[in-house]
Design an enzyme around this catalytic site. Structure first.
Site, short mmCIF file in Angstrom:
data_model
loop_
_atom_site.label_atom_id
_atom_site.label_comp_id
_atom_site.label_asym_id
_atom_site.label_seq_id
_atom_site.Cartn_x
_atom_site.Cartn_y
_atom_site.Cartn_z
N HIS A 250 0.80 -1.23 0.00
CA HIS A 250 0.00 0.00 0.00
C HIS A 250 0.83 1.27 0.00
O HIS A 250 0.29 2.35 0.26
CB HIS A 250 -0.91 0.06 1.23
CG HIS A 250 -1.95 -1.00 1.27
ND1 HIS A 250 -3.22 -0.82 0.79
CD2 HIS A 250 -1.90 -2.28 1.73
CE1 HIS A 250 -3.93 -1.92 0.96
NE2 HIS A 250 -3.14 -2.82 1.53
N LYS B 113 -7.68 13.90 4.91
CA LYS B 113 -6.80 12.71 4.86
C LYS B 113 -5.76 12.88 5.95
O LYS B 113 -5.65 13.95 6.54
CB LYS B 113 -6.13 12.59 3.49
CG LYS B 113 -5.51 13.89 2.96
CD LYS B 113 -5.00 13.76 1.54
CE LYS B 113 -6.05 13.94 0.48
NZ LYS B 113 -6.28 12.74 -0.28
N ARG B 114 -4.98 11.83 6.24
CA ARG B 114 -3.89 12.00 7.20
C ARG B 114 -2.98 13.14 6.74
O ARG B 114 -2.83 13.39 5.54
CB ARG B 114 -3.09 10.70 7.30
CG ARG B 114 -3.81 9.58 8.03
CD ARG B 114 -4.09 9.98 9.48
NE ARG B 114 -2.87 10.01 10.24
CZ ARG B 114 -2.51 9.08 11.14
NH1 ARG B 114 -3.31 8.07 11.40
NH2 ARG B 114 -1.37 9.20 11.79
N LYS C 25 1.36 14.39 0.89
CA LYS C 25 -0.01 14.70 0.49
C LYS C 25 -0.19 16.20 0.25
O LYS C 25 -1.22 16.66 -0.23
CB LYS C 25 -1.00 14.20 1.54
CG LYS C 25 -1.03 12.67 1.66
CD LYS C 25 -1.97 12.23 2.78
CE LYS C 25 -1.91 10.74 3.08
NZ LYS C 25 -2.66 9.91 2.14
N THR D 41 -8.33 6.78 -1.66
CA THR D 41 -9.69 6.25 -1.75
C THR D 41 -10.70 7.37 -1.43
O THR D 41 -11.84 7.30 -1.89
CB THR D 41 -9.90 5.07 -0.78
OG1 THR D 41 -9.31 5.41 0.49
CG2 THR D 41 -9.25 3.82 -1.30
C1 26W Z 1 4.36 0.43 9.90
C2 26W Z 1 3.71 1.75 9.82
C3 26W Z 1 2.78 1.85 8.67
C4 26W Z 1 1.41 1.88 8.92
C5 26W Z 1 0.53 1.95 7.87
C6 26W Z 1 3.25 1.90 7.38
C7 26W Z 1 2.36 1.97 6.33
C8 26W Z 1 1.01 1.99 6.58
C9 26W Z 1 0.01 1.99 5.47
C10 26W Z 1 0.47 1.08 4.36
C11 26W Z 1 -0.24 3.36 4.96
C12 26W Z 1 -1.52 3.44 4.19
O1 26W Z 1 -2.59 3.50 4.78
N1 26W Z 1 -1.43 3.48 2.87
C13 26W Z 1 -2.56 3.89 2.07
O2 26W Z 1 -3.29 2.74 1.64
C14 26W Z 1 -4.47 3.13 0.94
C15 26W Z 1 -5.25 1.86 0.63
O3 26W Z 1 -4.59 1.11 -0.31
C16 26W Z 1 -4.12 3.91 -0.31
O4 26W Z 1 -5.29 4.34 -0.93
C17 26W Z 1 -3.25 5.12 0.04
O5 26W Z 1 -2.81 5.76 -1.14
C18 26W Z 1 -2.07 4.69 0.87
O6 26W Z 1 -1.33 5.81 1.34
#
Ligand code: 26W
Length: 852
Positions: free
Chosen positions: A360, A560-561, A566, A668
């Site tokens: 992701h 969004k976050r 972003k 999303t």
């Molecule tokens: C380990 C810390 C950590 C926690 C969460 C690293 C990475 C994440 C996620 C992968 C971040 C995330 O939420 N990514 C988002 O995923 C969405 C669903 O696929 C996408 O639409 C977003 O673009 C993406 O930033």
């Protein structure tokens, strides 16, 4: 449904509510407070869902269907009450019940906490996928953790983000079921002892291990259906709270409360970090807890049905949501070789056949890596298994690319005393998917280039979606009715048919009706803001109501976050440009604009917090300015979550999707807003590109900025200089200078913070080149495109025509479509609708039981 019928159903529901109130809460319908009433109503409604829940499980067992198990550290289901009655198509009945019992819907709905068991996109996607899996009758089960405290509650104290704990479990949660019989134990640490299985493969047993009890709580995820044959998917969440032996009394007696309570508190908090690796010990324990407990449950379930594991590779699919549960690879190999005596090679093959990995994120700082010493200490057996998997893998690379040691270093799972979880997930699973076309291309051609060369067939794209049931039918009932009146209601479960709406885009009556609905939703949002979004001073004391908002202004929304990539800061710079233009040019032609920005910053992410502070301070000045105020209002939407999204999204006109091209995996929120008739101002990033393709460029007028290729080129040639843009573009210079000339700072602290932002943009960013996300590069293009936005907004009917075309173009972006793709390309599973005979039988049992 006929009125007689609805009346009968309402009477039956009332009978059940009253009965629950008396028998489980001890109150009469007249005495019950809102929370008691809410709970009794949920109990009454869930009776219906329990029957189908049972029948779904029995049907899958009877058909011996292959099943998908979805593992995710995060879920953001949102409130379930309205969602469930929407999916059960019993909203009218429930409304009638409330009317007859003299209760107000809103006060009931607001009794429910919004389970914040995730950070953002990844968690919400998981929940949208579950809604689609349930609706389309896929044999599925999901696993996660039952965090006692979800994502923190955000408050702004004079613009500074303060995190308060999110205690969502204070009242009894009527949607969860504690399953004592399904408790399992998970082992950490200990001394590994080498032995061998019957095939001579090394296996490790543990002595002196730490054993942690994990107790599951199940939440039913109710699929949509107009009939009584809806399926129910289980979301099983593990908790370490209620297993008495988890508390180490001896450590407590020795005065070490922290160590004594470590395992009882393991599932206490969600790590509030998004797109950034945390690398903390407790987090690794949480990840393994999810993996080990879920795998034990999956294997137990399989054995209960098949008695042995011969069909395991055929019947089980496991999807790992980002790398967080990627320990599945090691743990499944361990279970198969040690507990079930399978040969190493077979165990690895089964594991690979069963698992898929979804990536992701492309940000390198988000890719998980664990310190090998820590890893070995906590999980010695899994560490040994990963070493062996890695040895086999490195040998395979060596035989294909002899003498290419550099390549081996890049691909190796363990390197420089780090365990690289993405590498483990790719090597160990049979499919790897990105979440939008561009994202998958970037994975193949850059982030995981070497892996793609080695395993070209593993990589596939599954573009994200959202569920139109929550994000349109439920949260925007007026627009849903508008659509259904024109094209019928098949869009609710077959969103590709939404394209039929396009023929109404040029119809003046439809345009006016669309505009009227949007206006109503904006009114509701304003009402909400006036009620809830109070400003606080530096001590957290509420000081004043929010600014008065104008329903006729354009609602420009970025939710969004908060993350540098972003580019909320670019949005803020544009607001400064607007402010300066309106104050300094009496002949300006700007239209009235309401800018809504919402989102949480990770607790330790200083720059993100500074950006919030800046937006707050710009708003403070702008909203009160007698000249600018009438044209521009800025609202910081505090504590943005699923519930707030459901209010702001239907009200938005303009959707800000402005990440640096090549950084947002998919997005999303972009889909949710377009589905609700907002136009997108966006870069060619993530799923925006495919949205434009579907809507067609003709109806997608506000694309701007550099492409991912151009950005990559600038990076490669090292030829970008933000300073050059700053020096040569006076309007940009003036806006950026406002960061350090105290235009928006009232205190020294604020001045320092904004000067730091200036520094990162123009001089240096954490020791590297300034403006890492090319904000100044895209700012002029953003500004120009915002002018085009205003030109179009001046022609409301034309605007509505665009908006309707955008809604009509969203068919591909339903998670229904995504799950069909996962089912076909990765899992090889088929829908398994409830067997009518089994449903009747469960219902009969229930009725018989109910009689005694
Ligand atoms: C380990 C810390 C950590 C926690 C969460 C690293 C990475 C994440 C996620 C992968 C971040 C995330 O939420 N990514 C988002 O995923 C969405 C669903 O696929 C996408 O639409 C977003 O673009 C993406 O930033």
């Amino acid at each position: 449904m006929s009125t007689v019928n609805i009346d009968l159903l309402a009477e039956e529901l009332i009978r059940r509510v009253k009965s629950y109130l008396i028998s489980t809460i001890g109150r009469t319908a007249e005495e019950a407070d809102a929370n008691e009433f809410y709970r009794a109503l949920c109990y009454a409604i869930r009776e219906e869902t329990m029957i189908n829940w049972q029948a779904t499980a029995r049907t899958i067992a009877k058909n011996q269907s292959r099943q998908i198990y979805y593992l995710s550290m995060e879920y953001l289901p949102g409130r379930l009450f309205v969602n469930n009655i929407t999916n059960l198509c019993s909203k009218d009945v429930v409304k009638l019940v409330l009317q007859k019992m003299n209760r107000n819907l809103r006060s009931i709905v607001e009794q429910e906490e919004d389970p914040g068991l995730g950070n953002g996109g990844l968690g919400r996607l998981a929940s949208c996928l579950l809604d689609s899996l349930a609706t389309h009758h896929y044999p599925a089960q999901a696993y996660g953790l039952r965090y006692q405290y979800g994502i923190f509650e955000q408050q702004l104290w004079n613009g500074a983000q303060i995190e308060a704990p999110d205690c969502w479990l204070l009242n009894e949660n009527p949607w969860e079921f504690r399953r004592d019989l399904r408790r399992v134990h998970v082992k950490f640490c200990g001394k590994p002892q080498t032995t061998y299985n019957i095939h001579g493969d090394e296996i490790l047993s543990l002595t002196e291990a730490e054993e942690v009890g994990a107790l599951p709580y199940d939440i039913p995820i109710v699929g949509y259906s107009k009939n009584s044959n809806f399926s129910v998917v289980t979301l099983r969440l593990w908790s370490t709270k209620d297993s008495p032996r988890n508390f180490l009394l001896q450590k407590y007696n020795a005065g070490r409360l922290d160590q004594a309570a470590e395992n009882t508190t393991l599932t206490d908090v969600l790590y509030p970090s998004d797109n950034n690796d945390i690398g903390k010990r407790i987090r690794l324990k949480q990840e393994f807890l999810l993996v080990s407990a879920s795998l034990q449950d999956i294997v137990r379930h399989h054995l209960a049905q098949y008695n042995n594991l011969r069909q395991f590779a055929d019947k089980v699919r496991i999807q790992i949501n980002d790398t967080h549960p990627s320990l599945v690879i090691a743990e499944l190999v361990r279970i198969l070789t040690k507990d079930h005596d399978l040969p190493w090679k077979t165990a690895v093959e089964i594991t690979e056949a069963c698992t898929g990995y979804t990536n992701h994120t492309i940000l390198s700082e988000a890719l998980e890596q664990w310190d090998k010493a820590l890893f070995y200490y906590l999980l010695p057996r899994q560490c040994r298994i990963i070493e062996r998997i890695n040895l086999d893998f490195c040998n395979a690379i060596r035989s294909r690319y002899p003498q290419d040691e550099e390549r081996i270093r890049r691909l190796s799972i363990i390197e420089n005393d780090k365990v690289r979880m993405a590498n483990l997930a790719i090597v160990g699973s049979h499919k790897v998917n990105g979440v939008a076309k561009l994202h998958t291309e970037i994975l193949k051609n850059s982030v995981f280039k070497d892996f793609y060369e080695f395993f070209p067939d593993k990589f596939v794209n599954i573009t994200n979606g959202v569920t139109q049931r929550r994000w349109l039918l439920e949260c925007n009932p007026e627009l849903a009715r508008f659509i259904t009146q024109r094209i019928g209601d098949k869009w609710i479960t077959d969103f590709l048919t939404i394209k039929e709406l396009a023929k109404f885009a040029s119809d003046p009556e439809s345009q006016l009706e669309f505009l009227a609905i949007k206006k109503k939703n904006k009114f509701k949002f304003i009402e909400y803001i006036n009620r809830e979004n109070r400003l606080r001073d530096a001590n957290g004391i509420i000081i004043s109501p929010p600014p008065l908002l104008d329903v006729d202004s354009i609602f420009d929304v970025q939710i969004k976050r908060i993350h540098e990539y972003k580019r909320q800061l670019m949005n803020a710079l544009h607001l400064i440009m607007l402010y300066q233009e309106i104050t300094q040019n009496p002949n300006h032609q700007r239209i009235k604009r309401t800018v809504v920005i919402g989102g949480k910053a990770a607790a330790g992410y200083e720059t993100a917090k500074d950006i919030i502070r800046l937006i707050y301070c710009i708003a403070r000045k702008v909203n009160q300015d007698p000249i600018v105020g009438p044209f521009l209002k800025i609202v910081y939407l505090e504590n943005y979550n699923v519930t707030k999204a459901e209010i702001v999204i239907p009200a938005s006109d303009l959707s800000e999707q402005i990440s640096t091209a090549g950084t947002e995996a998919s997005g999303t929120g972009n889909m949710k807003m377009a589905m609700n008739g907002a136009l997108t101002i966006g870069t060619q990033d993530g799923a925006n590109i495919e949205m434009e393709e579907e809507v067609t460029p003709e109806w997608w007028p506000f694309s701007f900025g550099c492409t991912a290729e151009q950005i990559a080129q600038l990076k490669m040639t090292n030829s970008y200089s933000s300073k050059e843009i700053y020096d040569n573009n006076p309007a940009i210079k003036k806006a950026v200078d406002a960061l350090r000339d105290r235009s928006f700072a009232q205190t020294e602290e604020e001045h320092q913070i904004f000067s730091d932002l200036y520094h990162k943009l123009i001089e240096m960013h954490y020791g590297g080149a300034p403006d890492r996300y090319f904000m100044l590069k895209d700012l002029q293009s953003f500004y120009d495109t915002q002018l085009k936005v205003e030109e179009l907004y001046k022609k409301p009917k034309k605007w509505a025509e665009y908006a309707i075309h955008n809604i009509a173009g969203m068919g591909k972006f339903s998670t229904d479509f995504s799950v069909h793709n996962y089912a076909a390309l990765i899992w090889g599973i088929e829908p398994c609708p409830i067997d009518q005979e089994l449903l009747d039988r469960v219902r009969y049992d229930y009725a018989a039981h109910n009689r005694c």
